[in-house]
Scaffold this motif. Structure first.
Motif, PDB file in Angstrom:
ATOM      1  N   VAL A   1      17.275   8.401 -23.881  1.00 12.66           N
ATOM      2  CA  VAL A   1      16.639   9.503 -23.156  1.00 12.66           C
ATOM      3  C   VAL A   1      15.331   9.887 -23.844  1.00 12.66           C
ATOM      4  O   VAL A   1      14.315  10.118 -23.182  1.00 12.66           O
ATOM      5  N   LYS A   2      15.362   9.926 -25.161  1.00 12.46           N
ATOM      6  CA  LYS A   2      14.173  10.291 -25.931  1.00 12.46           C
ATOM      7  C   LYS A   2      13.287   9.083 -26.233  1.00 12.46           C
ATOM      8  O   LYS A   2      12.222   9.239 -26.836  1.00 12.46           O
ATOM      9  N   ASN A   3      13.752   7.888 -25.854  1.00  9.97           N
ATOM     10  CA  ASN A   3      12.998   6.662 -26.138  1.00  9.97           C
ATOM     11  C   ASN A   3      12.701   6.540 -27.629  1.00  9.97           C
ATOM     12  O   ASN A   3      11.599   6.206 -28.054  1.00  9.97           O
ATOM     13  N   THR A   4      13.718   6.842 -28.410  1.00  7.92           N
ATOM     14  CA  THR A   4      13.571   6.935 -29.862  1.00  7.92           C
ATOM     15  C   THR A   4      14.665   6.123 -30.541  1.00  7.92           C
ATOM     16  O   THR A   4      15.800   6.070 -30.072  1.00  7.92           O
ATOM     17  N   VAL A   5      14.288   5.506 -31.660  1.00  2.00           N
ATOM     18  CA  VAL A   5      15.228   4.760 -32.482  1.00  2.00           C
ATOM     19  C   VAL A   5      15.286   5.423 -33.850  1.00  2.00           C
ATOM     20  O   VAL A   5      14.262   5.908 -34.357  1.00  2.00           O
ATOM     21  N   TYR A   6      16.464   5.432 -34.437  1.00  2.00           N
ATOM     22  CA  TYR A   6      16.674   6.099 -35.712  1.00  2.00           C
ATOM     23  C   TYR A   6      17.183   5.112 -36.757  1.00  2.00           C
ATOM     24  O   TYR A   6      17.808   4.097 -36.436  1.00  2.00           O
ATOM     25  N   LEU A   7      16.926   5.445 -37.990  1.00  2.00           N
ATOM     26  CA  LEU A   7      17.536   4.735 -39.113  1.00  2.00           C
ATOM     27  C   LEU A   7      18.105   5.791 -40.048  1.00  2.00           C
ATOM     28  O   LEU A   7      17.347   6.495 -40.729  1.00  2.00           O
ATOM     29  N   GLN A   8      19.408   5.908 -40.039  1.00  2.00           N
ATOM     30  CA  GLN A   8      20.091   6.825 -40.965  1.00  2.00           C
ATOM     31  C   GLN A   8      20.320   6.094 -42.272  1.00  2.00           C
ATOM     32  O   GLN A   8      20.947   5.026 -42.286  1.00  2.00           O
ATOM     33  N   MET A   9      19.827   6.662 -43.340  1.00  2.00           N
ATOM     34  CA  MET A   9      19.923   6.015 -44.649  1.00  2.00           C
ATOM     35  C   MET A   9      20.699   6.916 -45.592  1.00  2.00           C
ATOM     36  O   MET A   9      20.269   8.035 -45.882  1.00  2.00           O
ATOM     37  N   ASN A  10      21.838   6.438 -46.044  1.00  2.00           N
ATOM     38  CA  ASN A  10      22.704   7.183 -46.947  1.00  2.00           C
ATOM     39  C   ASN A  10      22.817   6.461 -48.280  1.00  2.00           C
ATOM     40  O   ASN A  10      22.508   5.278 -48.388  1.00  2.00           O
ATOM     41  N   LYS A  11      23.281   7.183 -49.266  1.00  2.00           N
ATOM     42  CA  LYS A  11      23.488   6.602 -50.601  1.00  2.00           C
ATOM     43  C   LYS A  11      22.242   5.840 -51.050  1.00  2.00           C
ATOM     44  O   LYS A  11      22.329   4.697 -51.500  1.00  2.00           O
ATOM     45  N   LEU A  12      21.116   6.481 -50.930  1.00  2.00           N
ATOM     46  CA  LEU A  12      19.860   5.814 -51.223  1.00  2.00           C
ATOM     47  C   LEU A  12      19.752   5.439 -52.692  1.00  2.00           C
ATOM     48  O   LEU A  12      20.253   6.147 -53.584  1.00  2.00           O
ATOM     49  N   LYS A  13      19.101   4.306 -52.905  1.00  2.00           N
ATOM     50  CA  LYS A  13      18.910   3.780 -54.253  1.00  2.00           C
ATOM     51  C   LYS A  13      17.405   3.710 -54.559  1.00  2.00           C
ATOM     52  O   LYS A  13      16.582   3.663 -53.648  1.00  2.00           O
ATOM     53  N   VAL A  14      17.094   3.662 -55.835  1.00  2.00           N
ATOM     54  CA  VAL A  14      15.695   3.556 -56.236  1.00  2.00           C
ATOM     55  C   VAL A  14      15.041   2.340 -55.591  1.00  2.00           C
ATOM     56  O   VAL A  14      13.880   2.394 -55.164  1.00  2.00           O
ATOM     57  N   GLU A  15      15.802   1.262 -55.463  1.00  2.00           N
ATOM     58  CA  GLU A  15      15.248   0.027 -54.886  1.00  2.00           C
ATOM     59  C   GLU A  15      15.021   0.099 -53.377  1.00  2.00           C
ATOM     60  O   GLU A  15      14.484  -0.838 -52.782  1.00  2.00           O
ATOM     61  N   ASP A  16      15.422   1.191 -52.746  1.00  2.00           N
ATOM     62  CA  ASP A  16      15.109   1.410 -51.331  1.00  2.00           C
ATOM     63  C   ASP A  16      13.694   1.963 -51.149  1.00  2.00           C
ATOM     64  O   ASP A  16      13.221   2.096 -50.019  1.00  2.00           O
ATOM     65  N   THR A  17      13.035   2.293 -52.239  1.00  2.00           N
ATOM     66  CA  THR A  17      11.669   2.800 -52.160  1.00  2.00           C
ATOM     67  C   THR A  17      10.756   1.779 -51.494  1.00  2.00           C
ATOM     68  O   THR A  17      10.687   0.623 -51.921  1.00  2.00           O
ATOM     69  N   ALA A  18      10.087   2.204 -50.426  1.00  2.00           N
ATOM     70  CA  ALA A  18       9.241   1.296 -49.658  1.00  2.00           C
ATOM     71  C   ALA A  18       8.581   2.075 -48.528  1.00  2.00           C
ATOM     72  O   ALA A  18       8.951   3.213 -48.247  1.00  2.00           O
ATOM     73  N   THR A  19       7.620   1.423 -47.893  1.00  2.00           N
ATOM     74  CA  THR A  19       7.124   1.915 -46.613  1.00  2.00           C
ATOM     75  C   THR A  19       7.963   1.273 -45.525  1.00  2.00           C
ATOM     76  O   THR A  19       8.135   0.048 -45.513  1.00  2.00           O
ATOM     77  N   TYR A  20       8.494   2.100 -44.654  1.00  2.00           N
ATOM     78  CA  TYR A  20       9.387   1.635 -43.595  1.00  2.00           C
ATOM     79  C   TYR A  20       8.621   1.593 -42.270  1.00  2.00           C
ATOM     80  O   TYR A  20       7.947   2.564 -41.907  1.00  2.00           O
ATOM     81  N   TYR A  21       8.763   0.463 -41.578  1.00  2.00           N
ATOM     82  CA  TYR A  21       8.052   0.234 -40.330  1.00  2.00           C
ATOM     83  C   TYR A  21       9.037   0.033 -39.178  1.00  2.00           C
ATOM     84  O   TYR A  21      10.021  -0.694 -39.310  1.00  2.00           O
ATOM     85  N   CYS A  22       8.729   0.645 -38.065  1.00  2.00           N
ATOM     86  CA  CYS A  22       9.454   0.418 -36.826  1.00  2.00           C
ATOM     87  C   CYS A  22       8.767  -0.730 -36.079  1.00  2.00           C
ATOM     88  O   CYS A  22       7.534  -0.872 -36.162  1.00  2.00           O
ATOM     89  N   ALA A  23       9.556  -1.524 -35.370  1.00  2.00           N
ATOM     90  CA  ALA A  23       8.991  -2.657 -34.644  1.00  2.00           C
ATOM     91  C   ALA A  23       9.756  -2.875 -33.349  1.00  2.00           C
ATOM     92  O   ALA A  23      10.924  -2.488 -33.242  1.00  2.00           O
ATOM     93  N   ALA A  24       9.091  -3.507 -32.394  1.00  2.00           N
ATOM     94  CA  ALA A  24       9.705  -3.783 -31.095  1.00  2.00           C
ATOM     95  C   ALA A  24       9.334  -5.182 -30.638  1.00  2.00           C
ATOM     96  O   ALA A  24       8.194  -5.620 -30.814  1.00  2.00           O
ATOM     97  N   ASP A  25      10.313  -5.856 -30.048  1.00  2.00           N
ATOM     98  CA  ASP A  25      10.055  -7.187 -29.494  1.00  2.00           C
ATOM     99  C   ASP A  25      10.777  -7.332 -28.170  1.00  2.00           C
ATOM    100  O   ASP A  25      11.915  -6.913 -28.037  1.00  2.00           O
ATOM    101  N   SER A  26      10.102  -7.970 -27.227  1.00  2.00           N
ATOM    102  CA  SER A  26      10.660  -8.080 -25.875  1.00  2.00           C
ATOM    103  C   SER A  26      11.564  -9.289 -25.701  1.00  2.00           C
ATOM    104  O   SER A  26      12.292  -9.361 -24.708  1.00  2.00           O
ATOM    105  N   VAL A  27      11.542 -10.229 -26.657  1.00  2.00           N
ATOM    106  CA  VAL A  27      12.287 -11.478 -26.455  1.00  2.00           C
ATOM    107  C   VAL A  27      13.314 -11.715 -27.560  1.00  2.00           C
ATOM    108  O   VAL A  27      14.485 -11.943 -27.305  1.00  2.00           O
ATOM    109  N   PHE A  28      12.850 -11.672 -28.798  1.00  2.00           N
ATOM    110  CA  PHE A  28      13.706 -12.039 -29.917  1.00  2.00           C
ATOM    111  C   PHE A  28      14.235 -10.805 -30.636  1.00  2.00           C
ATOM    112  O   PHE A  28      13.659  -9.725 -30.549  1.00  2.00           O
TER     113      PHE A  28
END
Length: 121
Positions: A74-101
């Protein structure tokens, strides 16, 4: 014009949680594979989670059991719930979309500009 706008990044301590959002415009997210990638400093971009239009989801081994991808069509939105985060999860996170694959190694049609996640010990 397609736009993917991420939000929800920030700084938290290890063990904490964050929820990233990706608001899509110019496309109907429910018709696309939607995925999250991340890139840590000095490292290559890697797939974190993907969600296909048929409901199939995939996770990188490093985040299985801690991260969860979901959609609100309905909101045309995708989420990423991240729990128990670790230092190694540090990064820039990117959303992406593909119509085929769909998956963690695709070259998506569209990318967001990213949101920074910093995990401190």
């Amino acid at each position: 014009q397609v736009q993917l706008v991420e939000s929800g990044g920030g700084s938290v301590q290890a063990g904490g949680s964050l929820r990233l959002s990706c608001a899509a415009s110019g496309l109907t997210a429910s018709d696309y594979c939607m995925a999250w990638f991340r890139q840590a400093p000095g490292k290559e971009r890697e797939g974190v989670a993907s969600s296909n239009s048929d409901g199939t989801v995939n996770y990188a081994d490093s985040v299985k059991g801690r991260f969860s991808i979901s959609r609100d069509n309905v909101k045309n939105t995708v989420y990423l719930q991240m729990n128990k985060l670790k230092v190694e999860d540090t990064a820039t996170y990117y959303c992406a979309a593909d119509s085929v694959f769909c998956g963690l190694r695709i070259q998506p049609d569209y990318w967001g500009t990213g949101t920074l996640v910093t995990i401190s010990s």
